[in-house]
Design an enzyme around this catalytic site. Sequence first.
Site, PDB file in Angstrom:
ATOM      1  N   SER A  34      -7.514 -40.395  46.125  1.00  0.00           N
ATOM      2  CA  SER A  34      -8.904 -40.115  46.479  1.00  0.00           C
ATOM      3  C   SER A  34      -9.251 -38.709  45.983  1.00  0.00           C
ATOM      4  O   SER A  34      -8.475 -37.775  46.191  1.00  0.00           O
ATOM      5  CB  SER A  34      -9.061 -40.194  47.997  1.00  0.00           C
ATOM      6  OG  SER A  34     -10.371 -39.832  48.367  1.00  0.00           O
ATOM      7  N   GLY A  35     -10.348 -38.576  45.299  1.00  0.00           N
ATOM      8  CA  GLY A  35     -10.752 -37.267  44.778  1.00  0.00           C
ATOM      9  C   GLY A  35     -10.118 -36.920  43.444  1.00  0.00           C
ATOM     10  O   GLY A  35     -10.330 -35.833  42.910  1.00  0.00           O
ATOM     11  N   SER A 106      -6.072 -48.205  44.655  1.00  0.00           N
ATOM     12  CA  SER A 106      -5.000 -49.197  44.413  1.00  0.00           C
ATOM     13  C   SER A 106      -3.628 -48.528  44.423  1.00  0.00           C
ATOM     14  O   SER A 106      -3.015 -48.338  43.372  1.00  0.00           O
ATOM     15  CB  SER A 106      -5.229 -49.999  43.135  1.00  0.00           C
ATOM     16  OG  SER A 106      -5.723 -49.237  42.069  1.00  0.00           O
TER      17      SER A 106
HETATM   18  P1  ADP Z   1     -12.314 -40.525  43.252  1.00  0.00           P
HETATM   19  O1  ADP Z   1     -13.316 -41.534  42.769  1.00  0.00           O
HETATM   20  O2  ADP Z   1     -11.009 -40.605  42.515  1.00  0.00           O
HETATM   21  O3  ADP Z   1     -12.147 -40.525  44.736  1.00  0.00           O
HETATM   22  P2  ADP Z   1     -14.360 -38.600  42.623  1.00  0.00           P
HETATM   23  O4  ADP Z   1     -14.755 -38.949  41.229  1.00  0.00           O
HETATM   24  O5  ADP Z   1     -15.236 -39.094  43.749  1.00  0.00           O
HETATM   25  O6  ADP Z   1     -12.857 -39.072  42.854  1.00  0.00           O
HETATM   26  O7  ADP Z   1     -14.220 -37.031  42.792  1.00  0.00           O
HETATM   27  C1  ADP Z   1     -13.603 -36.211  41.817  1.00  0.00           C
HETATM   28  C2  ADP Z   1     -14.128 -34.782  41.944  1.00  0.00           C
HETATM   29  O8  ADP Z   1     -13.420 -33.955  41.037  1.00  0.00           O
HETATM   30  C3  ADP Z   1     -15.608 -34.680  41.618  1.00  0.00           C
HETATM   31  O9  ADP Z   1     -16.216 -33.752  42.484  1.00  0.00           O
HETATM   32  C4  ADP Z   1     -15.571 -34.126  40.173  1.00  0.00           C
HETATM   33  O10 ADP Z   1     -16.724 -33.386  39.867  1.00  0.00           O
HETATM   34  C5  ADP Z   1     -14.338 -33.240  40.211  1.00  0.00           C
HETATM   35  N1  ADP Z   1     -13.731 -33.010  38.897  1.00  0.00           N
HETATM   36  C6  ADP Z   1     -13.402 -31.823  38.363  1.00  0.00           C
HETATM   37  N2  ADP Z   1     -12.873 -31.938  37.137  1.00  0.00           N
HETATM   38  C7  ADP Z   1     -12.880 -33.254  36.857  1.00  0.00           C
HETATM   39  C8  ADP Z   1     -12.466 -34.004  35.702  1.00  0.00           C
HETATM   40  N3  ADP Z   1     -11.960 -33.444  34.617  1.00  0.00           N
HETATM   41  N4  ADP Z   1     -12.590 -35.345  35.768  1.00  0.00           N
HETATM   42  C9  ADP Z   1     -13.096 -35.949  36.879  1.00  0.00           C
HETATM   43  N5  ADP Z   1     -13.510 -35.290  37.996  1.00  0.00           N
HETATM   44  C10 ADP Z   1     -13.408 -33.936  37.979  1.00  0.00           C
END
Ligand code: ADP
Length: 197
Positions: A34-35, A106
């Site tokens: 997550s994140g 997953s």
């Molecule tokens: P997930 O869907 O895996 O839970 P999110 O996409 O919701 O993750 O969150 C990822 C966070 O990380 C966002 O706030 C995004 O802006 C930040 N971030 C920083 N660098 C990147 C990168 N290179 N690729 C993707 N997200 C990034």
Amino acid sequence: MNNIHPDFERIVSRKTKEKKLGQSSKVFWFTGLSGSGKSTIAEHFEKKLFSEGYFTQVLDGDNIRSGINSDLGFNMEDRQENIRRISEIGKLYLNNGVISLVSFISPTIAAREKAKSIIGADDFVEVFINTPLEICENRDVKGLYKKARAGEIRNFSGISSPYEAPENPAIEIITTSQSVAECVDKLFNFAQPLIKY
Ligand code: ADP
């Protein structure tokens, strides 16, 4: 089951649909904590694909869980059912010639193997969004890590439930040393030969 007679032959074929759309369909299966960046990259990747003339669909964990899978929780059994349904939905898109971007934690190798077996090994493209737990926890986009550490969320992947990284993903994306745009470019360059008609 005895009275069910699936018929996949008489409907318009996947090949015909792919031809019409000018692309080969695939399921890009994003996995990561997550994140880690799954949704962000999937969202930008979709925009890039779409602007390049591809036809796409994003299937995102939270959206699916608030709709078709709203009856499922986060214990192992429900997570398995979650994955099974998502895989079947991915397969429907696949057979419609559509490229789908599936964005779910997953967390287990077994679950992703199950997804691969439903979708078919040739069409299942595992995309590992490899962001270390500390970074994901620092980002804490949705405040979920804080809650998980406080014991307010049970079975949280990486904290109180396992996350098993893929051993041999089709592609690995490192978000800590590359911008979102760089990650998307890398993914697009990798994807192009796979989705070319
Ligand atoms: P997930 O869907 O895996 O839970 P999110 O996409 O919701 O993750 O969150 C990822 C966070 O990380 C966002 O706030 C995004 O802006 C930040 N971030 C920083 N660098 C990147 C990168 N290179 N690729 C993707 N997200 C990034």
